[in-house]
Design a protein around this motif. Structure first.
Motif, short mmCIF file in Angstrom:
data_model
loop_
_atom_site.label_atom_id
_atom_site.label_comp_id
_atom_site.label_asym_id
_atom_site.label_seq_id
_atom_site.Cartn_x
_atom_site.Cartn_y
_atom_site.Cartn_z
N GLU A 84 -24.62 -19.05 48.08
CA GLU A 84 -25.84 -19.77 48.41
C GLU A 84 -26.48 -20.15 47.09
N PRO A 85 -27.00 -21.36 47.00
CA PRO A 85 -27.53 -21.78 45.72
C PRO A 85 -28.70 -20.90 45.30
N ALA A 86 -28.50 -20.15 44.26
CA ALA A 86 -29.59 -19.38 43.70
C ALA A 86 -30.30 -20.33 42.76
N SER A 87 -31.54 -20.06 42.45
CA SER A 87 -32.15 -21.02 41.54
C SER A 87 -31.78 -20.64 40.12
N VAL A 88 -31.04 -21.52 39.49
CA VAL A 88 -30.69 -21.35 38.09
C VAL A 88 -31.61 -22.30 37.33
N VAL A 102 -29.33 -26.12 40.31
CA VAL A 102 -28.01 -26.07 39.71
C VAL A 102 -27.07 -25.48 40.76
N GLU A 103 -26.07 -26.26 41.18
CA GLU A 103 -25.16 -25.80 42.22
C GLU A 103 -23.96 -25.09 41.64
N GLY A 138 -29.61 -21.89 32.88
CA GLY A 138 -29.52 -20.45 33.01
C GLY A 138 -30.86 -19.80 32.71
N PRO A 139 -30.91 -18.50 32.82
CA PRO A 139 -29.80 -17.59 33.11
C PRO A 139 -29.33 -17.70 34.57
N THR A 140 -28.01 -17.61 34.74
CA THR A 140 -27.45 -17.62 36.09
C THR A 140 -27.74 -16.27 36.74
N PRO A 141 -27.69 -16.22 38.07
CA PRO A 141 -28.19 -15.03 38.77
C PRO A 141 -27.42 -13.77 38.42
N ASP A 167 -24.24 -23.37 22.48
CA ASP A 167 -24.30 -21.91 22.44
C ASP A 167 -24.16 -21.41 23.87
N MET A 168 -23.41 -20.32 24.03
CA MET A 168 -23.24 -19.77 25.36
C MET A 168 -23.31 -18.26 25.21
N ARG A 169 -24.18 -17.62 25.98
CA ARG A 169 -24.28 -16.17 25.85
C ARG A 169 -24.64 -15.55 27.19
N ALA A 170 -24.26 -14.31 27.33
CA ALA A 170 -24.59 -13.56 28.54
C ALA A 170 -25.06 -12.19 28.07
#
Length: 177
Positions: A84-88, A102-103, A138-141, A167-170
């Motif tokens: 389900e689309p979370a809000s990113v 963001v889907e 992001g941040p993604t859920p 740049d990409m980070r988690a």
């Protein structure tokens, strides 16, 4: 893009790997993953073979060796969750964009880091976003992935932004006590 269906134990191992990797930045040893998910290292090695085959994990040889998640690993974990689309959040030139969902984030050119692109599939209007604008997604859920990029192109018909990833980070999740 075909989404990868992970088994619960693959998911758990991959999540442990991405969390450990965020802390360490180095290759992660199978033993450390085994400890995190409470399995024996042999089981982890077997699972890693299948995760490597799915191109979610890279094996790093040598004494400092171990496993590293590929960008696709973050994506696979995310897809598991984004049914389900979370809000990113999406920021455009530093301002949060309202009314856009963001889907999906597709990191398809993972194997060519120098061409690192993200396709961001949106619901909503992207009329104000233009080439060479700065965008943060992001941040993604789930994996809390944040991508900073520059708009490289857009596909208005399909509501897709193409970003050059700067740049990409988690960030690591706080361990739940």
């Amino acid at each position: 893009m075909s989404s990868i269906e992970l088994t619960p134990s693959q998911k758990k191992i991959l999540r442990a790997l991405t969390n450990l990797h965020t802390d360490a930045e180095d290759a992660i040893k199978g033993e450390d993953i085994a400890e995190q998910v409470d399995r024996n290292p042999g089981t982890i090695r077997n699972q890693m073979q299948s995760l490597k085959a799915l191109q979610l994990v890279e094996g790093v040889p040598g004494p400092k060796g171990g496993y590293k998640p590929t960008a696709a690993a973050y994506e696979a974990l995310e897809i598991q969750q984004m049914d389900e689309p979370a809000s990113v959040p999406l920021e455009h030139n530093g301002e949060e964009v309202e009314g856009v969902l963001v889907e999906e984030i597709d990191l398809s050119s993972v194997h060519h880091p120098e061409l690192c692109r993200a396709e961001v599939h949106l619901q909503g209007s992207m009329g104000d976003i233009h080439e060479n604008d700065d965008v943060r997604v992001g941040p993604t859920p789930l994996s809390k992935l944040v991508i900073d990029g520059t708009v490289d192109g857009k596909d208005d018909t399909n509501n897709i932004l193409i970003l050059r990833i700067d740049d990409m980070r988690a960030p690591a999740e706080e361990p739940a006590h």
